[in-house]
Design a protein around this motif. Structure first.
Motif, mmCIF file in Angstrom:
data_model
loop_
_atom_site.group_PDB
_atom_site.id
_atom_site.type_symbol
_atom_site.label_atom_id
_atom_site.label_comp_id
_atom_site.label_asym_id
_atom_site.label_seq_id
_atom_site.Cartn_x
_atom_site.Cartn_y
_atom_site.Cartn_z
ATOM 1 N N ALA A 147 31.357 24.651 -20.485
ATOM 2 C CA ALA A 147 31.967 26.256 -20.833
ATOM 3 C C ALA A 147 33.543 26.046 -20.960
ATOM 4 O O ALA A 147 34.245 25.527 -19.763
ATOM 5 N N TRP A 148 33.943 25.959 -22.208
ATOM 6 C CA TRP A 148 35.404 25.570 -22.446
ATOM 7 C C TRP A 148 36.347 26.858 -22.134
ATOM 8 O O TRP A 148 35.660 27.944 -22.286
ATOM 9 N N ALA A 149 37.402 26.829 -21.744
ATOM 10 C CA ALA A 149 38.375 27.881 -21.425
ATOM 11 C C ALA A 149 38.334 28.945 -22.421
ATOM 12 O O ALA A 149 38.169 30.053 -22.116
ATOM 13 N N GLU A 203 27.872 36.395 -14.816
ATOM 14 C CA GLU A 203 26.672 36.992 -15.197
ATOM 15 C C GLU A 203 25.701 36.089 -16.281
ATOM 16 O O GLU A 203 24.784 36.632 -16.644
ATOM 17 N N VAL A 204 26.422 34.990 -16.512
ATOM 18 C CA VAL A 204 25.873 33.929 -17.692
ATOM 19 C C VAL A 204 25.411 32.658 -16.853
ATOM 20 O O VAL A 204 26.199 31.998 -16.143
ATOM 21 N N ARG A 205 24.484 31.913 -17.041
ATOM 22 C CA ARG A 205 23.861 30.733 -16.556
ATOM 23 C C ARG A 205 23.849 29.964 -18.127
ATOM 24 O O ARG A 205 23.249 30.244 -18.981
ATOM 25 N N LEU A 206 24.107 28.598 -17.868
ATOM 26 C CA LEU A 206 23.892 27.509 -18.907
ATOM 27 C C LEU A 206 23.661 26.251 -18.561
ATOM 28 O O LEU A 206 23.890 26.088 -17.348
ATOM 29 N N GLN A 207 22.965 25.443 -19.565
ATOM 30 C CA GLN A 207 22.622 24.133 -19.324
ATOM 31 C C GLN A 207 24.082 23.402 -19.370
ATOM 32 O O GLN A 207 24.578 23.310 -20.453
ATOM 33 N N VAL A 262 31.208 31.933 -33.921
ATOM 34 C CA VAL A 262 31.372 30.761 -34.979
ATOM 35 C C VAL A 262 31.880 29.657 -34.058
ATOM 36 O O VAL A 262 33.002 29.800 -33.220
ATOM 37 N N ALA A 263 31.663 28.247 -34.395
ATOM 38 C CA ALA A 263 31.711 27.088 -33.593
ATOM 39 C C ALA A 263 31.281 27.336 -32.074
ATOM 40 O O ALA A 263 32.047 27.252 -31.104
ATOM 41 N N ALA A 264 29.998 27.895 -31.934
ATOM 42 C CA ALA A 264 29.629 28.303 -30.940
ATOM 43 C C ALA A 264 29.605 27.686 -29.574
ATOM 44 O O ALA A 264 29.434 27.970 -28.566
ATOM 45 N N GLY A 265 29.499 26.349 -29.829
ATOM 46 C CA GLY A 265 29.224 25.436 -28.423
ATOM 47 C C GLY A 265 27.928 25.610 -28.110
ATOM 48 O O GLY A 265 26.828 25.606 -28.427
ATOM 49 N N SER A 266 28.184 26.047 -26.533
ATOM 50 C CA SER A 266 26.929 26.151 -25.774
ATOM 51 C C SER A 266 26.175 27.752 -26.004
ATOM 52 O O SER A 266 25.241 28.063 -25.499
ATOM 53 N N GLY A 267 27.172 28.458 -26.825
ATOM 54 C CA GLY A 267 26.596 29.958 -27.050
ATOM 55 C C GLY A 267 26.876 30.603 -26.179
ATOM 56 O O GLY A 267 26.654 31.863 -26.343
ATOM 57 N N LEU A 268 27.808 30.461 -25.185
ATOM 58 C CA LEU A 268 28.163 31.350 -24.070
ATOM 59 C C LEU A 268 28.839 32.732 -24.774
ATOM 60 O O LEU A 268 28.347 33.872 -24.212
ATOM 61 N N VAL A 269 29.880 32.806 -25.880
ATOM 62 C CA VAL A 269 30.314 33.903 -26.225
ATOM 63 C C VAL A 269 29.311 35.001 -26.815
ATOM 64 O O VAL A 269 29.216 35.991 -26.618
ATOM 65 N N GLY A 270 28.366 34.289 -27.545
ATOM 66 C CA GLY A 270 27.322 35.057 -28.370
ATOM 67 C C GLY A 270 26.420 35.732 -27.318
ATOM 68 O O GLY A 270 25.972 36.615 -27.351
ATOM 69 N N ILE A 271 26.126 34.690 -26.278
ATOM 70 C CA ILE A 271 25.140 35.343 -25.005
ATOM 71 C C ILE A 271 25.779 36.563 -24.351
ATOM 72 O O ILE A 271 25.161 37.446 -24.155
#
Length: 234
Positions: free
Chosen positions: A68-70, A35-39, A94-103
């Motif tokens: 995309a970390w596990a 469902e998510v795309r990331l750079q 928090v410690a969002a990295g790519s923002g995957l979780v927030g997205i």
């Protein structure tokens, strides 16, 4: 048209960080979270070296924002499958990295999503990735670990117990967030410093990972909810 406040416009450093992220990555579907795309980057080691060259520093942390970390994948999967956790609520990644979780939270109807990172490239990546997925995530360079994550009603964190020093700061932060009433959920692929006795397992997944970054093609990754501390013995 009224002049737009310069405070609302990205400064030169922000634009440069965003340009670096775009040049170093390409958009792709996230394995296990389609469902998510990331750079994302293709070569972790090469990007790490490029990042150090661009910053003029040696010994920088890995470019967490480009993969995309596990732990984050597992939390994102769980949030997408359980939208009631975040729908209509304020969320902190928090410690969002790519923002995957927030997205993922934004896609499932969170009232607002805030992403905190200490890496300016990560903040740039979060903005780019949120736009790529058609959602809003407000990201900033900030260290929140001495606080309690307020006023977020839900505090989400991907893979944050990978190092002793990091864990020593993160657990008290999460405990303070939980103590003020926030729902606290983390993802962990079996790191050594997660205090499992403080958490309740919600789900476990076999998550595909980047071979350059992990020791296996799949990592068993658990989504945990922080539980209230046991009262002291009397």
């Amino acid at each position: 048209m009224p002049n737009q406040s310069s405070a609302l416009l990205p400064d030169a450093a922000d634009r440069a960080d965003a340009a670096f992220v775009r040049a170093a990555t390409r958009p792709a579907d996230v394995p296990f979270v389609p469902e998510v795309r990331l750079q994302m980057a293709e070569d972790a080691i090469a990007l790490w070296e490029t990042t150090e060259t661009a910053r003029g520093e040696i010994g920088l942390p890995p470019p967490f924002w480009a993969f995309a970390w596990a732990g984050g994948v597992a939390v994102a999967r769980y949030v997408l499958d359980h939208p009631e956790l975040v729908a209509g609520r304020t969320v902190l990644d928090v410690a969002a990295g790519s923002g995957l979780v927030g997205i993922a939270a934004a896609l499932r109807g969170a009232a607002s999503v805030r992403a905190a990172e200490i890496d300016a490239y990560a903040v740039a990546a979060v903005g780019i990735n949120a736009e790529l997925n058609g959602v809003r995530v407000d990201a900033a360079v900030e260290d929140l670990l001495d606080g309690d994550g307020g006023p977020a009603e839900v505090v989400l964190a991907g893979d944050v117990f990978y190092e002793r020093g990091m864990a020593a700061r993160f657990l008290p932060f999460l405990e303070r967030a939980q103590a003020r009433g926030a729902l606290v959920i983390v993802g962990d692929p079996g790191r050594a410093y997660l205090p499992r006795e403080r958490f309740t397992a919600l789900a476990a997944y076999e998550v595909p990972v980047v071979a350059d970054l992990e020791d296996a093609a799949l990592k068993t990754t658990t989504v945990w909810q922080l539980t209230a501390a046991a009262p002291p013995a009397v």
